[in-house]
Every structure is written in C-alpha cells, then in structure tokens.
Design a protein around this motif. Structure first.
Motif, PDB file in Angstrom:
ATOM      1  N   ASP A 188      39.828  41.037  66.552  1.00 32.84           N
ATOM      2  CA  ASP A 188      40.409  39.820  67.121  1.00 32.84           C
ATOM      3  C   ASP A 188      41.909  39.740  66.868  1.00 32.84           C
ATOM      4  O   ASP A 188      42.635  39.054  67.608  1.00 32.84           O
ATOM      5  CB  ASP A 188      39.723  38.578  66.535  1.00 32.84           C
ATOM      6  CG  ASP A 188      38.277  38.452  66.984  1.00 32.84           C
ATOM      7  OD1 ASP A 188      37.910  39.101  67.984  1.00 32.84           O
ATOM      8  OD2 ASP A 188      37.508  37.712  66.327  1.00 32.84           O
ATOM      9  N   GLU A 189      42.364  40.425  65.826  1.00 37.78           N
ATOM     10  CA  GLU A 189      43.789  40.463  65.499  1.00 37.78           C
ATOM     11  C   GLU A 189      44.431  41.773  65.972  1.00 37.78           C
ATOM     12  O   GLU A 189      45.586  42.048  65.654  1.00 37.78           O
ATOM     13  CB  GLU A 189      43.985  40.321  63.986  1.00 37.78           C
ATOM     14  CG  GLU A 189      43.416  39.037  63.418  1.00 37.78           C
ATOM     15  CD  GLU A 189      43.499  38.993  61.899  1.00 37.78           C
ATOM     16  OE1 GLU A 189      44.386  39.668  61.331  1.00 37.78           O
ATOM     17  OE2 GLU A 189      42.675  38.282  61.282  1.00 37.78           O
ATOM     18  N   GLN A 190      43.676  42.570  66.713  1.00 30.95           N
ATOM     19  CA  GLN A 190      44.123  43.899  67.172  1.00 30.95           C
ATOM     20  C   GLN A 190      44.518  44.782  65.991  1.00 30.95           C
ATOM     21  O   GLN A 190      45.484  45.537  66.045  1.00 30.95           O
ATOM     22  CB  GLN A 190      45.267  43.772  68.170  1.00 30.95           C
ATOM     23  CG  GLN A 190      44.851  43.079  69.472  1.00 30.95           C
ATOM     24  CD  GLN A 190      45.946  43.082  70.513  1.00 30.95           C
ATOM     25  OE1 GLN A 190      47.130  42.920  70.203  1.00 30.95           O
ATOM     26  NE2 GLN A 190      45.558  43.278  71.757  1.00 30.95           N
ATOM     27  N   VAL A 191      43.745  44.659  64.937  1.00 27.10           N
ATOM     28  CA  VAL A 191      43.897  45.486  63.741  1.00 27.10           C
ATOM     29  C   VAL A 191      42.600  46.278  63.583  1.00 27.10           C
ATOM     30  O   VAL A 191      41.505  45.707  63.656  1.00 27.10           O
ATOM     31  CB  VAL A 191      44.155  44.629  62.483  1.00 27.10           C
ATOM     32  CG1 VAL A 191      44.124  45.492  61.228  1.00 27.10           C
ATOM     33  CG2 VAL A 191      45.486  43.894  62.609  1.00 27.10           C
ATOM     34  N   TYR A 192      42.747  47.582  63.369  1.00 30.98           N
ATOM     35  CA  TYR A 192      41.570  48.446  63.358  1.00 30.98           C
ATOM     36  C   TYR A 192      41.489  49.262  62.067  1.00 30.98           C
ATOM     37  O   TYR A 192      42.505  49.538  61.425  1.00 30.98           O
ATOM     38  CB  TYR A 192      41.607  49.386  64.562  1.00 30.98           C
ATOM     39  CG  TYR A 192      41.572  48.648  65.877  1.00 30.98           C
ATOM     40  CD1 TYR A 192      40.362  48.255  66.446  1.00 30.98           C
ATOM     41  CD2 TYR A 192      42.753  48.303  66.537  1.00 30.98           C
ATOM     42  CE1 TYR A 192      40.328  47.556  67.649  1.00 30.98           C
ATOM     43  CE2 TYR A 192      42.735  47.607  67.734  1.00 30.98           C
ATOM     44  CZ  TYR A 192      41.519  47.237  68.286  1.00 30.98           C
ATOM     45  OH  TYR A 192      41.491  46.530  69.474  1.00 30.98           O
ATOM     46  N   GLY A 193      40.270  49.625  61.747  1.00 31.28           N
ATOM     47  CA  GLY A 193      40.076  50.452  60.558  1.00 31.28           C
ATOM     48  C   GLY A 193      40.615  51.848  60.719  1.00 31.28           C
ATOM     49  O   GLY A 193      40.968  52.507  59.737  1.00 31.28           O
ATOM     50  N   ALA A 194      40.699  52.300  61.965  1.00 34.60           N
ATOM     51  CA  ALA A 194      41.195  53.652  62.225  1.00 34.60           C
ATOM     52  C   ALA A 194      41.952  53.686  63.545  1.00 34.60           C
ATOM     53  O   ALA A 194      41.706  52.875  64.445  1.00 34.60           O
ATOM     54  CB  ALA A 194      40.034  54.642  62.271  1.00 34.60           C
ATOM     55  N   TYR A 195      42.884  54.601  63.630  1.00 36.77           N
ATOM     56  CA  TYR A 195      43.538  54.892  64.904  1.00 36.77           C
ATOM     57  C   TYR A 195      43.416  56.383  65.156  1.00 36.77           C
ATOM     58  O   TYR A 195      43.727  57.208  64.289  1.00 36.77           O
ATOM     59  CB  TYR A 195      45.022  54.498  64.908  1.00 36.77           C
ATOM     60  CG  TYR A 195      45.701  54.927  66.196  1.00 36.77           C
ATOM     61  CD1 TYR A 195      45.415  54.258  67.383  1.00 36.77           C
ATOM     62  CD2 TYR A 195      46.558  56.016  66.240  1.00 36.77           C
ATOM     63  CE1 TYR A 195      45.990  54.654  68.585  1.00 36.77           C
ATOM     64  CE2 TYR A 195      47.148  56.417  67.432  1.00 36.77           C
ATOM     65  CZ  TYR A 195      46.856  55.738  68.604  1.00 36.77           C
ATOM     66  OH  TYR A 195      47.414  56.147  69.795  1.00 36.77           O
ATOM     67  N   GLN A 196      42.935  56.714  66.342  1.00 38.22           N
ATOM     68  CA  GLN A 196      42.865  58.117  66.753  1.00 38.22           C
ATOM     69  C   GLN A 196      43.751  58.292  67.961  1.00 38.22           C
ATOM     70  O   GLN A 196      43.558  57.626  68.979  1.00 38.22           O
ATOM     71  CB  GLN A 196      41.424  58.499  67.103  1.00 38.22           C
ATOM     72  CG  GLN A 196      41.293  59.951  67.562  1.00 38.22           C
ATOM     73  CD  GLN A 196      39.855  60.308  67.849  1.00 38.22           C
ATOM     74  OE1 GLN A 196      39.018  60.301  66.961  1.00 38.22           O
ATOM     75  NE2 GLN A 196      39.574  60.607  69.105  1.00 38.22           N
ATOM     76  N   ASP A 235      33.140  51.586  70.755  1.00 41.11           N
ATOM     77  CA  ASP A 235      32.223  50.502  71.105  1.00 41.11           C
ATOM     78  C   ASP A 235      32.097  49.488  69.963  1.00 41.11           C
ATOM     79  O   ASP A 235      31.961  48.275  70.200  1.00 41.11           O
ATOM     80  CB  ASP A 235      30.837  51.068  71.435  1.00 41.11           C
ATOM     81  CG  ASP A 235      30.821  51.835  72.742  1.00 41.11           C
ATOM     82  OD1 ASP A 235      31.759  51.661  73.554  1.00 41.11           O
ATOM     83  OD2 ASP A 235      29.883  52.635  72.964  1.00 41.11           O
ATOM     84  N   GLU A 236      32.139  49.979  68.730  1.00 43.16           N
ATOM     85  CA  GLU A 236      32.026  49.121  67.547  1.00 43.16           C
ATOM     86  C   GLU A 236      33.335  48.422  67.219  1.00 43.16           C
ATOM     87  O   GLU A 236      33.396  47.616  66.285  1.00 43.16           O
ATOM     88  CB  GLU A 236      31.590  49.967  66.340  1.00 43.16           C
ATOM     89  CG  GLU A 236      30.189  50.560  66.469  1.00 43.16           C
ATOM     90  CD  GLU A 236      29.919  51.633  65.427  1.00 43.16           C
ATOM     91  OE1 GLU A 236      30.892  52.137  64.808  1.00 43.16           O
ATOM     92  OE2 GLU A 236      28.742  51.976  65.228  1.00 43.16           O
ATOM     93  N   LYS A 237      34.389  48.755  67.967  1.00 47.77           N
ATOM     94  CA  LYS A 237      35.743  48.237  67.728  1.00 47.77           C
ATOM     95  C   LYS A 237      36.242  48.600  66.331  1.00 47.77           C
ATOM     96  O   LYS A 237      36.988  47.849  65.693  1.00 47.77           O
ATOM     97  CB  LYS A 237      35.805  46.730  67.968  1.00 47.77           C
ATOM     98  CG  LYS A 237      35.429  46.319  69.389  1.00 47.77           C
ATOM     99  CD  LYS A 237      35.701  44.859  69.657  1.00 47.77           C
ATOM    100  CE  LYS A 237      35.211  44.461  71.054  1.00 47.77           C
ATOM    101  NZ  LYS A 237      35.828  45.268  72.122  1.00 47.77           N
ATOM    102  N   ALA A 238      35.809  49.766  65.886  1.00 50.41           N
ATOM    103  CA  ALA A 238      36.305  50.299  64.615  1.00 50.41           C
ATOM    104  C   ALA A 238      37.639  51.008  64.809  1.00 50.41           C
ATOM    105  O   ALA A 238      38.356  51.275  63.841  1.00 50.41           O
ATOM    106  CB  ALA A 238      35.286  51.261  64.014  1.00 50.41           C
TER     107      ALA A 238
END
Length: 424
Positions: A188-196, A235-238
């Motif tokens: 929701d904050e456009q912050v992700y656990g990973a970036y590929q 899909d998980e928005k990870a």
C-alpha cells in the motif's frame, strides 16, 4: 577458491613482450616535432556521472602519463551495445572501447573490430587476474584486458529489517528469501520486501549457474521453478511487478537507495556507486551484503558474474597510447584505484582485497566477507558466435513470461525452438 566455473577454457597467453606487434596500423601518436603536443584518448563509457571508476581511472592515468588526456564518449547504459555496434559499423575511430559484457565483446572480436592483444598480454604479469583473462579467449586470441570483475550478491536494507524485527539475511534459500520478502512488504506504501530488476539475467543467469546449465544450449526446463517463484512473488506483492518496473523505467538504484526495497540481488559493481552516493549525501541507506540465495543450505555458494574490460578499436589512430591506458587500468596501479572507490578489480591480491574492504562505509562483518568470496562464480553468458541472437530470444521470452502473456512452460518451449533455429 575456484573463482570461475570449471569447464571454461583458460586463455593461452603466450608470446614475447612488445607494444602491439600485431596491430598492423602501428601507432599514430604525436612524434618528432609534435612530441610536446597533448594526446587525447577517447574512451566509450556508460552513465559516466554515476559510474565512479571511470573518472578515477582516467584522472589517475593522466597523472601517471603527463601529456595524455582521457576523454569519455558517454552513452546511456540501456543503449550502450546498440550504439557501440552502430559506431563501429560506420568506421568510428574512438580509441578505447569498454567491453560492458562478454556477449558484445565476442561479437566485436569475431567481426575483426578490435586489436589483437595476445602477444602483448603474453609479456605482462597477469596471474592475479588470470581467471578474468580466461573469459576473453576467442579461438586462442585475446582482444581485451579486464580491469573489473563482478559477481552477484544480495544487498539488504538494515533499517527495514530492524523495523520489522527480523534478523539480517545470511545463507538464505530461495524459499526463505521469498518468505522474508512477504514479511517486509508494504504494498500500500509501494514498499516491497524485494526488488528484482528487469534484466533476464536476474532469473536466467542465476538459475543456470545454480543448476549447472549453459544458456547457449537450448535445454531450458530448469528455468521453470525460478520463473514460477518470481510470478508468485509478484502475485503476493512481495516485489514490484515486472510490468510496472519495465513500463516506468524503474532504476534499481532508486528502489534500494530510497528504501523502497528491503532486499535486492545485484552485481558487486553497485557497491562502489552506492558508497559514492552515500558520500555525496544523495542517500542515507544503511546497507549490508549477504550471499545470493541458494537452492539448498549447506552447499557451496554459487553465483554468476562477468568481467569488464577495455579493448582498442582497430580504427584508433593512437594505439600506443591506448595500450598504455589498458596496461595501467588492468594492472596493479589500476586495481588500487578501483579498490579505493569500492569497485572489485580483476587484478586481485591479498593487499588489494585489504584495500577494498578498507574503503570507508564498506561492510566488514563476517557474512559480508563470506559473500565476497563465493566458492563458484559461473560465467553470465558464454562466448558464442550466435550469442546476440540467442540473447534476443531469451530476453523476449523472459518479458512475455513476466508480463503474463505466456506461461513458463509455453515460453520455455518457445525458447528451445527459437534458439535451435538460430543455431542450425
């Protein structure tokens, strides 16, 4: 340590010492009455302002060689190989060409656009960089001198892990990496656990390395598991979905340095640029590195990578001065310059490694040290006459999978069929 993957032929570097005995055209530098004139060498670069080693090497070489100036011919990173190919096809005389990757290097070498350096290299002390030199063998000839050797590690944001109450990553499996990314994400904050990043190598090269495969051979079933993981994480928005990253031209630097991603696997070259940006005050990210995730725990650490080199344009009119530049950058003096800015040199000794980790801001914990010494580094893409065509096929199918236009099974089948057609 077996620094490069076994099975890659070591270059046969023989011959007597001499300056470009095989150059044919000879040196066209200022001579006789014009000896006092200044020589200007031109060098192709990419993203000069954000790639710190170029300026550092150029200025150090100028200091060592009064009367020779070095000027960058800068090209946008994404357009680099296309632009350089066009330049060489039109007879461009830029003196020194930076070989961004082995794929483009083999293309230029096979087209006879680079000076053959084999005999000259035979007279140099290259043992500290011999593993990197072995990557540049083309039918027993060498046309470039490596100055930088990169391999992929996992970068992580310490503050984001601390805020989530999670331990810093160490010796993760891919399953553990995926689970951590889910815990760290705040979509929701456009912050992700990973970036590929969008490059096909972020899936294909690491998968090939850890499965003992070769991307030139049209047998790509091993990729399915890795593509399914990436699709699942999207899909998980990870992690940010591929379509958004591609359509908005997201940079990996902005995602990591603006704390939009807690983890990101990327090449070791990024350490130098990251430290430079921290010094300049453009980011305050607190970071560390760990081993890139593995298929299983307890096995040798396997990653992938590639050296970067300088070559001399066969159309250069200043080949003797250009050779001095190559020798400086690829040797001990150039290695010290690179180590000081946090860039991994090809020429590595214990003293050089010590200098590298002595750079202010470099992580020195045990996990980081281990990540810097993987047991096996597979070559990112083998030298092959059909390399550019194969690369194009693999990138196209990679894109189709990650935007959801093809299933992994369908795309892998297409890869195999199309690559066979290109190589028959």
């Amino acid at each position: 340590m077996n620094f490069w993957k076994k099975g890659i032929a070591t270059a046969l570097l023989v011959g007597s010492f001499g300056l470009l005995s095989a150059c044919g055209n000879g040196d066209k530098d200022k001579k006789d009455g014009a000896a006092s004139d200044e020589t200007t060498l031109t060098v192709t670069t990419w993203n000069y302002d954000t790639t710190p080693e170029f300026e550092k090497l150029f200025r150090a070489f100028e200091k060592e060689n009064p009367g020779i100036k070095v000027k960058a011919v800068d090209i946008a990173s994404d357009d680099y190989d296309t632009k350089l190919t066009t330049m060489l096809s039109s007879g461009d005389t830029t003196d020194i060409l930076t070989m961004k990757n082995l794929l483009s290097y083999s293309n230029y070498a096979l087209r006879d656009q680079l000076v053959d350096l084999t005999d000259h290299i035979g007279g140099l002390e290259i043992d500290p960089a011999k593993d990197s030199y072995s990557m540049y063998d083309v039918d027993g000839k060498t046309y470039a001198q490596p100055y930088r050797t990169d391999f992929w590690v996992l970068y992580y944001n310490k503050k984001m892990f601390d805020e989530a109450g999670l331990d810093y990553p160490s010796n993760l499996t891919w399953d553990e990496y995926e689970a951590l990314a889910k815990k760290l994400s705040k979509p929701d904050e456009q912050v992700y656990g990973a970036y590929q990043h969008t490059w096909r190598s972020t899936v294909q090269a690491i998968s090939a390395a850890q499965n003992g495969k070769n991307l030139v051979d049209p047998d790509y079933g091993f990729l399915k598991e890795d593509y399914e993981r990436v699709l699942r994480m999207q899909d998980e928005k990870a992690q940010m979905d591929f379509g958004t990253a591609k359509s908005t031209s997201v940079t990996y630097q902005s995602q990591f340095e603006n704390s939009k991603a807690a983890m990101m696997y990327m090449g070791s070259w990024y350490m130098g640029a990251l430290l430079t940006n921290i010094d300049a005050g453009t980011t305050d990210v607190e970071w560390g590195i760990a081993e890139i995730p593995q298929k299983e725990k307890g096995k040798e650490i396997q990653t992938f990578g590639s050296p970067t080199a300088f070559a001399i344009n066969k159309n250069s009119k200043q080949q003797e001065a250009a050779q001095k530049f190559l020798d400086f950058c690829s040797g001990e003096k150039g290695a010290k310059v690179l180590a000081e800015v946090g860039v991994v040199p090809s020429y590595r000794t214990d003293a050089i490694n010590k200098m590298y980790f002595g750079r202010k801001g470099m992580p020195t914990d045990e996990v980081s040290q281990k990540a810097f010494k993987p047991e096996k580094i597979a070559i990112e893409f083998p030298l092959d006459p059909n390399g550019p065509a194969i690369d194009k096929v693999l990138q196209e199918e990679h894109d189709l999978i990650l935007v959801g236009d093809e299933t992994p099974d369908k795309a892998i089948s297409a890869m195999e069929k199309r690559v066979k057609q290109e190589t028959e």
